[in-house]
Design a protein around this motif. Structure first.
Motif, PDB file in Angstrom:
ATOM      1  N   VAL A  74     -18.797  -5.987   3.956  1.00  9.13           N
ATOM      2  CA  VAL A  74     -19.230  -6.393   5.386  1.00  9.13           C
ATOM      3  C   VAL A  74     -18.297  -7.284   5.928  1.00  9.13           C
ATOM      4  O   VAL A  74     -18.160  -7.286   7.130  1.00  9.13           O
ATOM      5  N   THR A  75     -18.287  -8.486   5.127  1.00 12.20           N
ATOM      6  CA  THR A  75     -17.467  -9.551   5.577  1.00 12.20           C
ATOM      7  C   THR A  75     -15.887  -9.072   6.052  1.00 12.20           C
ATOM      8  O   THR A  75     -15.366  -9.319   7.186  1.00 12.20           O
ATOM      9  N   ALA A  76     -15.322  -8.159   5.300  1.00 13.56           N
ATOM     10  CA  ALA A  76     -13.912  -7.647   5.684  1.00 13.56           C
ATOM     11  C   ALA A  76     -14.112  -6.847   6.860  1.00 13.56           C
ATOM     12  O   ALA A  76     -13.068  -7.050   7.603  1.00 13.56           O
ATOM     13  N   LEU A  77     -14.914  -6.228   7.187  1.00 17.79           N
ATOM     14  CA  LEU A  77     -15.405  -5.363   8.352  1.00 17.79           C
ATOM     15  C   LEU A  77     -15.583  -6.136   9.455  1.00 17.79           C
ATOM     16  O   LEU A  77     -14.844  -6.144  10.566  1.00 17.79           O
ATOM     17  N   ALA A  78     -16.288  -7.111   9.458  1.00 15.44           N
ATOM     18  CA  ALA A  78     -16.346  -8.218  10.465  1.00 15.44           C
ATOM     19  C   ALA A  78     -15.349  -8.885  10.821  1.00 15.44           C
ATOM     20  O   ALA A  78     -14.897  -9.063  12.017  1.00 15.44           O
ATOM     21  N   VAL A  79     -14.467  -9.663  10.140  1.00 16.27           N
ATOM     22  CA  VAL A  79     -13.202 -10.177  10.016  1.00 16.27           C
ATOM     23  C   VAL A  79     -12.034  -9.274  10.649  1.00 16.27           C
ATOM     24  O   VAL A  79     -11.459  -9.679  11.553  1.00 16.27           O
ATOM     25  N   PRO A  94     -23.965   3.847   8.355  1.00 17.21           N
ATOM     26  CA  PRO A  94     -23.668   3.036   7.505  1.00 17.21           C
ATOM     27  C   PRO A  94     -24.833   3.223   6.456  1.00 17.21           C
ATOM     28  O   PRO A  94     -26.107   3.364   6.895  1.00 17.21           O
ATOM     29  N   PRO A  95     -24.862   2.411   5.200  1.00 13.52           N
ATOM     30  CA  PRO A  95     -25.875   2.350   4.408  1.00 13.52           C
ATOM     31  C   PRO A  95     -26.701   1.126   4.920  1.00 13.52           C
ATOM     32  O   PRO A  95     -26.262   0.234   5.598  1.00 13.52           O
ATOM     33  N   PRO A  96     -27.995   1.135   4.648  1.00 10.04           N
ATOM     34  CA  PRO A  96     -28.890   0.280   5.255  1.00 10.04           C
ATOM     35  C   PRO A  96     -28.704  -1.196   5.101  1.00 10.04           C
ATOM     36  O   PRO A  96     -28.846  -2.024   6.136  1.00 10.04           O
ATOM     37  N   GLN A  97     -27.724  -1.707   4.053  1.00  7.53           N
ATOM     38  CA  GLN A  97     -27.670  -3.125   3.874  1.00  7.53           C
ATOM     39  C   GLN A  97     -26.528  -3.511   4.947  1.00  7.53           C
ATOM     40  O   GLN A  97     -26.493  -4.794   5.288  1.00  7.53           O
ATOM     41  N   LEU A  98     -25.748  -2.752   5.243  1.00 10.36           N
ATOM     42  CA  LEU A  98     -24.582  -3.184   6.178  1.00 10.36           C
ATOM     43  C   LEU A  98     -25.244  -3.909   7.640  1.00 10.36           C
ATOM     44  O   LEU A  98     -24.758  -4.977   7.924  1.00 10.36           O
TER      45      LEU A  98
END
Length: 117
Positions: A74-79, A94-98
């Motif tokens: 998720v961090t890689a996506l946010a960055v 997305p899966p629920p945790q994202l």
């Protein structure tokens, strides 16, 4: 193999995670399936780098086939979204945790729009 070992022997368990990532048809984006974790992170980060190179205004990340994404994924996506010069990333199914991780660590990140499962 069905995961069973020899009769009376130990069961064989598949331990390696798999991530398949490819382009979306007809729009800028990627489709991923499998798991995004420490074992598959390099592939995920490469796909996000390529996505950012092709980005114009809106890029799509279709994750209906992803069973799990860890915090680093998720961090890689946010960055990636934060580094885009303009526009946004729409994350579809997305899966629920994202979305939970995004809300927890990046509650005001408006460059990512999450479309629910």
């Amino acid at each position: 193999m069905d995961g069973a070992g020899a009769p009376g022997g130990p069961a064989r368990v598949r331990t390696g995670a798999v991530l398949d990532v490819g382009p979306l048809s007809g729009r800028t984006g990627i489709r991923a399936s499998g798991e995004i974790n420490v074992s598959t992170r390099l592939s995920w980060e490469k796909a996000l780098t390529e996505l950012s190179r092709q980005h114009t205004d809106v890029s799509y990340v279709e994750l209906s086939g992803v069973r799990f994404v860890d915090v680093a994924g998720v961090t890689a996506l946010a960055v990636t979204a934060l580094r885009l010069p303009v526009g946004r990333v729409v994350v579809e199914r997305p899966p629920p945790q994202l979305p939970r991780v995004l809300d927890l660590f990046w509650p005001s990140l408006h460059r990512i729009e999450v479309a629910p499962r």
